[in-house]
Scaffold this motif. Sequence first.
Motif, PDB file in Angstrom:
ATOM      1  N   ALA A  24      32.540  18.694   6.731  1.00  0.00           N
ATOM      2  CA  ALA A  24      31.738  18.940   5.503  1.00  0.00           C
ATOM      3  C   ALA A  24      30.482  17.860   5.530  1.00  0.00           C
ATOM      4  O   ALA A  24      30.608  16.455   5.971  1.00  0.00           O
ATOM      5  CB  ALA A  24      32.784  18.310   4.251  1.00  0.00           C
ATOM      6  N   ALA A  27      30.138  15.625   0.073  1.00  0.00           N
ATOM      7  CA  ALA A  27      31.557  15.083  -0.458  1.00  0.00           C
ATOM      8  C   ALA A  27      32.360  16.168  -1.250  1.00  0.00           C
ATOM      9  O   ALA A  27      33.624  16.323  -1.307  1.00  0.00           O
ATOM     10  CB  ALA A  27      31.394  13.850  -1.510  1.00  0.00           C
ATOM     11  N   GLU A  28      31.712  17.186  -1.872  1.00  0.00           N
ATOM     12  CA  GLU A  28      32.568  18.050  -2.817  1.00  0.00           C
ATOM     13  C   GLU A  28      33.125  19.208  -1.775  1.00  0.00           C
ATOM     14  O   GLU A  28      34.422  19.959  -2.094  1.00  0.00           O
ATOM     15  CB  GLU A  28      31.679  18.742  -3.652  1.00  0.00           C
ATOM     16  CG  GLU A  28      31.093  17.967  -4.623  1.00  0.00           C
ATOM     17  CD  GLU A  28      30.050  17.217  -4.391  1.00  0.00           C
ATOM     18  OE1 GLU A  28      29.479  17.385  -2.941  1.00  0.00           O
ATOM     19  OE2 GLU A  28      29.655  16.205  -5.148  1.00  0.00           O
ATOM     20  N   ALA A  29      32.670  19.332  -0.534  1.00  0.00           N
ATOM     21  CA  ALA A  29      33.059  20.513   0.451  1.00  0.00           C
ATOM     22  C   ALA A  29      34.330  19.873   1.217  1.00  0.00           C
ATOM     23  O   ALA A  29      34.160  18.829   1.639  1.00  0.00           O
ATOM     24  CB  ALA A  29      31.984  20.997   1.431  1.00  0.00           C
ATOM     25  N   PRO A  30      35.347  20.647   1.528  1.00  0.00           N
ATOM     26  CA  PRO A  30      36.304  20.425   2.414  1.00  0.00           C
ATOM     27  C   PRO A  30      35.888  20.550   3.962  1.00  0.00           C
ATOM     28  O   PRO A  30      34.991  21.510   4.212  1.00  0.00           O
ATOM     29  CB  PRO A  30      37.156  21.428   2.086  1.00  0.00           C
ATOM     30  CG  PRO A  30      36.848  22.627   1.589  1.00  0.00           C
ATOM     31  CD  PRO A  30      35.413  22.109   0.992  1.00  0.00           C
ATOM     32  N   ASN A  31      36.393  19.931   4.769  1.00  0.00           N
ATOM     33  CA  ASN A  31      36.285  20.194   6.105  1.00  0.00           C
ATOM     34  C   ASN A  31      36.960  21.593   6.464  1.00  0.00           C
ATOM     35  O   ASN A  31      38.088  21.843   5.902  1.00  0.00           O
ATOM     36  CB  ASN A  31      37.091  19.046   6.857  1.00  0.00           C
ATOM     37  CG  ASN A  31      36.498  17.856   6.661  1.00  0.00           C
ATOM     38  OD1 ASN A  31      35.197  17.279   6.725  1.00  0.00           O
ATOM     39  ND2 ASN A  31      37.156  16.586   6.506  1.00  0.00           N
ATOM     40  N   GLN A  35      40.966  24.539  10.498  1.00  0.00           N
ATOM     41  CA  GLN A  35      41.768  24.898   9.255  1.00  0.00           C
ATOM     42  C   GLN A  35      42.645  26.179   9.519  1.00  0.00           C
ATOM     43  O   GLN A  35      42.455  26.981  10.400  1.00  0.00           O
ATOM     44  CB  GLN A  35      41.234  25.102   8.014  1.00  0.00           C
ATOM     45  CG  GLN A  35      41.980  25.363   6.700  1.00  0.00           C
ATOM     46  CD  GLN A  35      42.864  24.142   6.325  1.00  0.00           C
ATOM     47  OE1 GLN A  35      44.007  24.159   6.807  1.00  0.00           O
ATOM     48  NE2 GLN A  35      42.397  23.093   5.615  1.00  0.00           N
ATOM     49  N   ASN A  36      43.856  26.186   8.807  1.00  0.00           N
ATOM     50  CA  ASN A  36      44.739  27.352   8.766  1.00  0.00           C
ATOM     51  C   ASN A  36      44.079  28.725   8.505  1.00  0.00           C
ATOM     52  O   ASN A  36      43.642  28.853   7.400  1.00  0.00           O
ATOM     53  CB  ASN A  36      45.896  27.156   7.658  1.00  0.00           C
ATOM     54  CG  ASN A  36      47.066  27.877   8.017  1.00  0.00           C
ATOM     55  OD1 ASN A  36      47.001  29.044   8.456  1.00  0.00           O
ATOM     56  ND2 ASN A  36      48.185  27.050   7.676  1.00  0.00           N
ATOM     57  N   HIS A  38      44.917  31.762   7.827  1.00  0.00           N
ATOM     58  CA  HIS A  38      45.436  32.474   6.676  1.00  0.00           C
ATOM     59  C   HIS A  38      45.091  31.931   5.440  1.00  0.00           C
ATOM     60  O   HIS A  38      44.856  32.672   4.556  1.00  0.00           O
ATOM     61  CB  HIS A  38      47.154  32.448   6.940  1.00  0.00           C
ATOM     62  CG  HIS A  38      47.663  33.136   5.818  1.00  0.00           C
ATOM     63  ND1 HIS A  38      48.341  34.326   5.858  1.00  0.00           N
ATOM     64  CD2 HIS A  38      48.380  32.835   4.458  1.00  0.00           C
ATOM     65  CE1 HIS A  38      48.994  34.936   4.788  1.00  0.00           C
ATOM     66  NE2 HIS A  38      48.835  33.781   3.904  1.00  0.00           N
ATOM     67  N   TYR A  39      44.996  30.598   5.380  1.00  0.00           N
ATOM     68  CA  TYR A  39      44.698  29.901   4.077  1.00  0.00           C
ATOM     69  C   TYR A  39      43.199  30.104   4.061  1.00  0.00           C
ATOM     70  O   TYR A  39      42.937  30.363   2.733  1.00  0.00           O
ATOM     71  CB  TYR A  39      44.925  28.267   4.438  1.00  0.00           C
ATOM     72  CG  TYR A  39      44.288  27.498   3.107  1.00  0.00           C
ATOM     73  CD1 TYR A  39      42.847  26.955   3.382  1.00  0.00           C
ATOM     74  CD2 TYR A  39      44.993  27.424   1.954  1.00  0.00           C
ATOM     75  CE1 TYR A  39      42.688  26.242   2.212  1.00  0.00           C
ATOM     76  CE2 TYR A  39      44.388  26.878   1.010  1.00  0.00           C
ATOM     77  CZ  TYR A  39      43.045  26.092   1.113  1.00  0.00           C
ATOM     78  OH  TYR A  39      42.439  25.297   0.059  1.00  0.00           O
ATOM     79  N   ARG A  52      39.789  32.002  -7.979  1.00  0.00           N
ATOM     80  CA  ARG A  52      39.495  30.497  -7.849  1.00  0.00           C
ATOM     81  C   ARG A  52      37.820  30.412  -8.040  1.00  0.00           C
ATOM     82  O   ARG A  52      37.103  31.316  -7.610  1.00  0.00           O
ATOM     83  CB  ARG A  52      39.734  30.042  -6.337  1.00  0.00           C
ATOM     84  CG  ARG A  52      39.417  28.638  -6.018  1.00  0.00           C
ATOM     85  CD  ARG A  52      40.061  28.204  -4.583  1.00  0.00           C
ATOM     86  NE  ARG A  52      39.606  27.059  -4.026  1.00  0.00           N
ATOM     87  CZ  ARG A  52      40.028  26.511  -3.006  1.00  0.00           C
ATOM     88  NH1 ARG A  52      40.658  27.160  -2.134  1.00  0.00           N
ATOM     89  NH2 ARG A  52      39.322  25.399  -2.502  1.00  0.00           N
TER      90      ARG A  52
ATOM     91  N   ASN B  31      45.964  22.738   6.148  1.00  0.00           N
ATOM     92  CA  ASN B  31      46.201  21.359   6.923  1.00  0.00           C
ATOM     93  C   ASN B  31      45.307  20.412   6.171  1.00  0.00           C
ATOM     94  O   ASN B  31      44.273  20.809   5.426  1.00  0.00           O
ATOM     95  CB  ASN B  31      45.163  21.531   8.385  1.00  0.00           C
ATOM     96  CG  ASN B  31      46.071  22.478   9.312  1.00  0.00           C
ATOM     97  OD1 ASN B  31      47.144  22.564   9.234  1.00  0.00           O
ATOM     98  ND2 ASN B  31      44.977  23.011   9.842  1.00  0.00           N
ATOM     99  N   GLN B  35      41.308  15.449   5.848  1.00  0.00           N
ATOM    100  CA  GLN B  35      40.562  16.275   4.832  1.00  0.00           C
ATOM    101  C   GLN B  35      39.628  15.352   3.862  1.00  0.00           C
ATOM    102  O   GLN B  35      39.926  14.024   3.955  1.00  0.00           O
ATOM    103  CB  GLN B  35      41.316  17.106   3.805  1.00  0.00           C
ATOM    104  CG  GLN B  35      40.506  18.077   2.857  1.00  0.00           C
ATOM    105  CD  GLN B  35      39.565  18.865   3.775  1.00  0.00           C
ATOM    106  OE1 GLN B  35      38.339  18.530   3.890  1.00  0.00           O
ATOM    107  NE2 GLN B  35      40.300  20.252   4.169  1.00  0.00           N
ATOM    108  N   ASN B  36      38.462  15.740   3.409  1.00  0.00           N
ATOM    109  CA  ASN B  36      37.589  15.119   2.694  1.00  0.00           C
ATOM    110  C   ASN B  36      38.284  14.621   1.354  1.00  0.00           C
ATOM    111  O   ASN B  36      38.899  15.361   0.590  1.00  0.00           O
ATOM    112  CB  ASN B  36      36.534  16.055   2.344  1.00  0.00           C
ATOM    113  CG  ASN B  36      35.299  15.515   1.592  1.00  0.00           C
ATOM    114  OD1 ASN B  36      35.457  14.690   1.116  1.00  0.00           O
ATOM    115  ND2 ASN B  36      34.182  16.116   1.980  1.00  0.00           N
ATOM    116  N   HIS B  38      37.544  13.060  -1.452  1.00  0.00           N
ATOM    117  CA  HIS B  38      37.098  13.727  -2.763  1.00  0.00           C
ATOM    118  C   HIS B  38      37.419  15.248  -3.087  1.00  0.00           C
ATOM    119  O   HIS B  38      37.757  15.602  -4.007  1.00  0.00           O
ATOM    120  CB  HIS B  38      35.444  13.723  -2.507  1.00  0.00           C
ATOM    121  CG  HIS B  38      34.587  13.946  -4.011  1.00  0.00           C
ATOM    122  ND1 HIS B  38      34.089  13.242  -4.789  1.00  0.00           N
ATOM    123  CD2 HIS B  38      34.392  15.189  -4.381  1.00  0.00           C
ATOM    124  CE1 HIS B  38      33.627  13.864  -5.898  1.00  0.00           C
ATOM    125  NE2 HIS B  38      33.710  15.161  -5.549  1.00  0.00           N
TER     126      HIS B  38
END
Lengths: 87, 87
Positions: A24, A27-31, A35-36, A38-39, A52, B31, B35-36, B38
């Motif tokens: 990321a 700060a607001e965005a996820p790494n 990542q999985n 399917h998720y 969402r 996962n 992870q971030n 924030h």
Amino acid sequence: AGDVAAGKQKARQCQTCHGLDGVAKIAEAPNLAGQNEHYLVKALGDYRSGARKNEMMSVIAPNLSDQDIADLAAYYAAIEVTVGKRP
Amino acid sequence: AGDVAAGKQKARQCQTCHGLDGVAKIAEAPNLAGQNEHYLVKALGDYRSGARKNEMMSVIAPNLSDQDIADLAAYYAAIEVTVGKRP
């Protein structure tokens, strides 16, 4: 199924916040790296359907096709991540 | 701010799906390792408020205090992750 190479091209629209490396940049965005898959497919689908909501994603996701979603999820899931020490 | 050690204790309730190592144990779960922080605080808050819904998380999150959320986010964010090769 998702096409990783196609996903890499399509990830250019994601890199400002998520990076091409899946780390990321804001700060607001996820790494997203490793990542999985399917998720990721579920998350993008939920942003597209509105199940969402997020300021940015709710604008971007509605333009994504099922194939775009599969390709993007495959790409980011394919980035190698090694989990190291735990606190 | 979150307390990583306290978060590690509290993560026992998360480990079935997310693992103590932050590597998802079920396909639906993301996962969380590295992870971030924030983002994790925001996600848990949204599950608690109902702004975001998930079969499991909507049952678990409402029981979390602000400190629980801060501690859990601090713990999972503190797990070391190295991003390797990109496809």
